[in-house]
Write a protein that holds these residues in place. Structure first.
Motif, short mmCIF file in Angstrom:
data_model
loop_
_atom_site.label_atom_id
_atom_site.label_comp_id
_atom_site.label_asym_id
_atom_site.label_seq_id
_atom_site.Cartn_x
_atom_site.Cartn_y
_atom_site.Cartn_z
N PRO A 47 0.82 -1.28 0.09
CA PRO A 47 -0.01 -0.10 0.05
C PRO A 47 0.93 1.31 -0.02
O PRO A 47 1.94 1.29 0.39
CB PRO A 47 -0.73 -0.08 1.32
CG PRO A 47 -0.61 -1.51 1.65
CD PRO A 47 0.54 -2.06 1.22
N VAL A 48 0.47 2.12 -0.68
CA VAL A 48 1.05 3.66 -0.79
C VAL A 48 1.35 4.03 0.68
O VAL A 48 2.13 4.73 0.90
CB VAL A 48 0.48 4.51 -1.88
CG1 VAL A 48 1.22 5.88 -1.46
CG2 VAL A 48 0.45 3.94 -3.22
N SER A 49 0.19 3.94 1.30
CA SER A 49 0.09 4.47 2.88
C SER A 49 1.43 4.13 3.57
O SER A 49 2.05 4.64 4.27
CB SER A 49 -1.32 4.09 3.48
OG SER A 49 -1.32 2.90 3.66
N ALA A 50 1.83 2.58 3.33
CA ALA A 50 2.85 2.01 4.33
C ALA A 50 4.25 2.78 3.60
O ALA A 50 4.94 2.95 4.36
CB ALA A 50 2.99 0.68 4.21
N VAL A 51 3.99 2.99 2.51
CA VAL A 51 5.57 3.72 1.78
C VAL A 51 5.73 5.06 2.38
O VAL A 51 6.73 5.74 2.75
CB VAL A 51 5.61 3.66 0.31
CG1 VAL A 51 6.77 4.36 -0.16
CG2 VAL A 51 5.72 2.07 -0.09
N GLU A 52 4.43 5.84 2.50
CA GLU A 52 4.47 7.18 2.75
C GLU A 52 4.71 7.06 4.28
O GLU A 52 5.66 8.12 4.74
CB GLU A 52 2.80 7.84 2.56
CG GLU A 52 2.53 8.11 1.28
CD GLU A 52 1.21 8.40 1.01
OE1 GLU A 52 0.94 9.13 -0.20
OE2 GLU A 52 0.49 7.92 1.88
#
Length: 67
Positions: A47-52
């Motif tokens: 998920p993009v949220s994890a990378v962010e």
């Protein structure tokens, strides 16, 4: 949920090994949050949220439809 791969990070300007490291850390973060699905070595999408959360910045990623 919008997801991201190592190749997407490379397109954003991150290096090859740095992108792989970010994805690896994001997978570990998701496992720590209780998502055992991300333990898979073959899984390369997080998920993009994890990378962010790892990078501490917001990424402007549009959801792509992968065919």
């Amino acid at each position: 949920m919008v997801t991201i791969t190592k190749h997407d990070l490379i397109e954003l300007g991150y290096g090859t090994s740095q992108s792989a490291s970010i994805i690896r850390l994001a997978k570990c973060l998701m496992v720590e949050k209780g998502f055992a699905y991300y333990c898979s070595k073959r899984l390369a999408r997080v998920p993009v949220s994890a990378v962010e959360e790892i990078l501490g910045i917001n990424l402007e990623i549009e959801e792509k439809i992968h065919a």
